[in-house]
Design an enzyme around this catalytic site. Structure first.
Site, short mmCIF file in Angstrom:
data_model
loop_
_atom_site.label_atom_id
_atom_site.label_comp_id
_atom_site.label_asym_id
_atom_site.label_seq_id
_atom_site.Cartn_x
_atom_site.Cartn_y
_atom_site.Cartn_z
N TYR A 1 -47.29 62.11 29.14
CA TYR A 1 -48.33 62.18 30.24
C TYR A 1 -49.56 62.04 29.86
O TYR A 1 -50.16 62.16 28.81
CB TYR A 1 -47.55 63.33 30.61
CG TYR A 1 -46.74 63.95 31.36
CD1 TYR A 1 -45.88 62.55 31.53
CD2 TYR A 1 -46.61 64.93 31.10
CE1 TYR A 1 -44.85 63.20 32.40
CE2 TYR A 1 -45.27 65.46 32.20
CZ TYR A 1 -44.18 64.58 32.27
OH TYR A 1 -42.45 64.40 32.85
N GLU B 1 -44.41 87.56 43.91
CA GLU B 1 -44.73 86.42 45.38
C GLU B 1 -45.77 87.35 46.79
O GLU B 1 -46.37 86.53 47.33
CB GLU B 1 -43.72 86.61 45.91
CG GLU B 1 -41.96 86.29 45.47
CD GLU B 1 -41.07 87.16 46.42
OE1 GLU B 1 -39.70 86.08 46.10
OE2 GLU B 1 -40.88 87.95 46.63
#
Length: 406
Positions: free
Chosen positions: A304, A379
């Site tokens: 990358y 969450e």
């Protein structure tokens, strides 16, 4: 950021999706069931979509007026990790043995779906939202190259991605203009000596000693040329030999290094080769039985590229976040990270930004780093990420000139 009852319903839906994706992770370019699930959800929402990059999905939401196009990207693959049961994950622990969403990709997918729902609620905007559900972020060369090659960025004016990390507190946002995440590079070396009985070293060329000398010499050689904050390098595997009393013929070395610029990468490439040349010369012996030995094979894979956030785009994002989310903690100059991301390939094509969304929550015990077998997400950040995606993308479509350099 739960400012109305509809936000609570949206949050519950996003969390449910995240847990569904978490239960059934799949490895890179094996995300076939994940792809089916993505297509099913998009179909239920009435969003046009197609397959891309074998196991990925490309979708579009068009506004009521002509305008620019911004792509929002999520990754979809899991990791080859056996998830450990914790007090938090019993209801959604991975059902796929040896595979785990240990890097937040389950959360990334659910946030993108949440943003899609917000756009569908009010399509009175110009242009197009391109949704990229990209496979294989975890293995070089990455799924982004396939997405680009198959036209995933065709007609796109800007791109935005977001990643969940535990390196800053839950719900906070980290930005960095310019180089943000490192390039990733892999080197593999086969050192070839001459095997034989360990009691007759004069008849052998020992590749184990060669490997030891190479590793010992490499680090100080690099330190002569480079400041330590410009790179990291490590050896992940040394392999050779099978018998306790035999010098092996070969030893393999596998390692990697990460940098923030091509010049540093080139210096490391050159230094590895120079150290190998010195080792070969040091262990050379006279005699026909040693002809051509020792020698080495060197394979360097540049993976990358450096992830470079567009400075103008990033500055505008910073201003918009502070304007729209005054309660949000924003770090405008987050420290560069030696982590790597194939989102970098998109940013080489079109301007945009990669945002870090913090999930570290000491009180909830969410402190494990990404790729840990105990990694989890707070969450509560999922609705935050959803609204950030929606707010920034909508603002870009309405005011592209603020985000794009003249």
């Amino acid at each position: 950021m739960k400012d109305d009852p509809s936000a609570e319903a949206l949050e519950a839906w996003i969390i449910r999706l995240r847990r569904e994706f978490h239960r059934y992770p799949e490895l890179s370019f094996e995300e076939y069931e994940t792809q089916k699930r993505i297509l099913k959800i998009l179909g239920e929402l009435g969003i046009e979509a197609r397959k891309i990059a074998d196991t990925g999905v490309l979708a579009s939401i068009r506004g009521t007026m002509p305008g620019p196009c911004i792509a929002l990207r999520t990754d979809t693959d899991g990791l080859q990790i056996q998830e450990e049961t914790t007090e938090r994950n019993r209801d959604y622990i991975s059902r796929n043995n040896g595979v785990m969403h240990a890097c937040g990709h389950d959360g990334h997918m659910s946030m993108l779906f949440g943003a899609a729902r917000l756009f569908l609620e009010n399509k009175d905007f110009p242009g197009e939202i391109r949704l990229i559900f990209q496979p294989a972020e975890e293995i070089p060369p990455g799924g982004s190259e396939r997405v680009i090659a198959e036209g995933g960025l065709k007609g796109v004016d800007a791109v935005m991605g977001m990643h969940i990390f535990t390196n800053h507190e839950s719900g906070s946002v980290g930005l960095r203009p310019g180089p943000f995440m490192a390039s990733t590079n892999r080197f593999e070396i086969i050192l070839k000596g001459k095997g034989g009985h360990i009691s007759k070293p004069e008849s052998c060329i020992d590749p184990v000693r060669m490997a030891t000398d190479f590793i010992t010499n490499l680090y100080p050689a690099l330190e002569k040329w480079l400041d330590p904050d410009k790179y990291v390098l490590g050896v992940g595997r040394i392999q050779g030999g099978a018998q306790f009393n035999r010098t092996p013929d070969t030893v393999g070395i596998l390692g990697s290094y990460r940098t923030f610029d091509s010049e540093t990468t080139g210096i490391i490439d050159r230094t590895i080769k120079e150290c190998l040349d010195e080792i070969v010369e040091k262990y050379r012996k006279p005699g026909d039985e040693f002809s051509g030995l020792p020698e080495y094979d060197l394979d360097i894979l540049h993976g990358y590229p450096v992830l470079v956030n567009d400075p103008v785009f990033t500055a505008t994002v910073n201003l918009k976040l502070q304007e729209s989310f005054p309660e949000l903690t924003v770090y405008p100059e987050l420290k560069k990270a030696f982590a790597a991301e194939d989102f970098a390939s998109y940013l080489q094509i079109v301007p945009g930004i990669f945002i870090s969304l913090g999930t570290r929550n000491q009180e909830k015990g969410i402190v494990e780093i990404n790729h840990s077998c105990r990694f989890d997400i707070d969450e509560e950040i999922l609705l935050t990420g959803t609204k950030i995606f929606h707010t920034l993308a909508l603002d870009f479509l309405k005011n592209p000139e603020r985000y794009l350099a003249p």
